[in-house]
Design a protein around this motif. Sequence first.
Motif, PDB file in Angstrom:
ATOM      1  N   ILE A  74      21.889  32.998  44.448  1.00 39.47           N
ATOM      2  CA  ILE A  74      22.401  33.606  43.217  1.00 39.47           C
ATOM      3  C   ILE A  74      22.618  35.109  43.410  1.00 39.47           C
TER       4      ILE A  74
ATOM      5  N   TYR B 261      27.859  33.363  40.376  1.00 39.90           N
ATOM      6  CA  TYR B 261      26.571  32.719  40.616  1.00 39.90           C
ATOM      7  C   TYR B 261      25.480  33.359  39.753  1.00 39.90           C
ATOM      8  N   LEU B 262      25.525  34.668  39.652  1.00 42.04           N
ATOM      9  CA  LEU B 262      24.567  35.391  38.822  1.00 42.04           C
ATOM     10  C   LEU B 262      24.761  35.051  37.349  1.00 42.04           C
TER      11      LEU B 262
ATOM     12  N   GLY C  68      23.511  31.534  36.774  1.00 32.97           N
ATOM     13  CA  GLY C  68      22.054  31.505  36.846  1.00 32.97           C
ATOM     14  C   GLY C  68      21.397  32.085  35.608  1.00 32.97           C
TER      15      GLY C  68
END
Length: 106
Positions: A54, A70-71, A74
């Motif tokens: 992440i 991805y962050l 997440g």
Amino acid sequence: MNMALLILGMGLVSFLPRYLPLAILADREMPPLVETLLRYTPPAVLAALVFPAILAPSGKGIELTLANPYLIGGLVTLATGLVSKRFLLSTSVGIAAFYLSRWLIG
């Protein structure tokens, strides 16, 4: 024959470290502290696997920007999980957020 021995050896090396503690400790009662610590093992292993993917998806350093889908996925997964306490819902919402942010970012 060498390949069969190699596969057998790899199977033993993988199986024995998992089986032996179960076989040796199966009839023993664990102290409460050990049981408490063992409960944290799966989340710790999952975090160790997930956080690098992440935070640094390209492998070139930590990317704490809104350009990192991805962050975003997440964080949305974490927030949904904390609010709903439902695994499938939080995972689905996080995946949707990931793909939506990826589509919007380009």
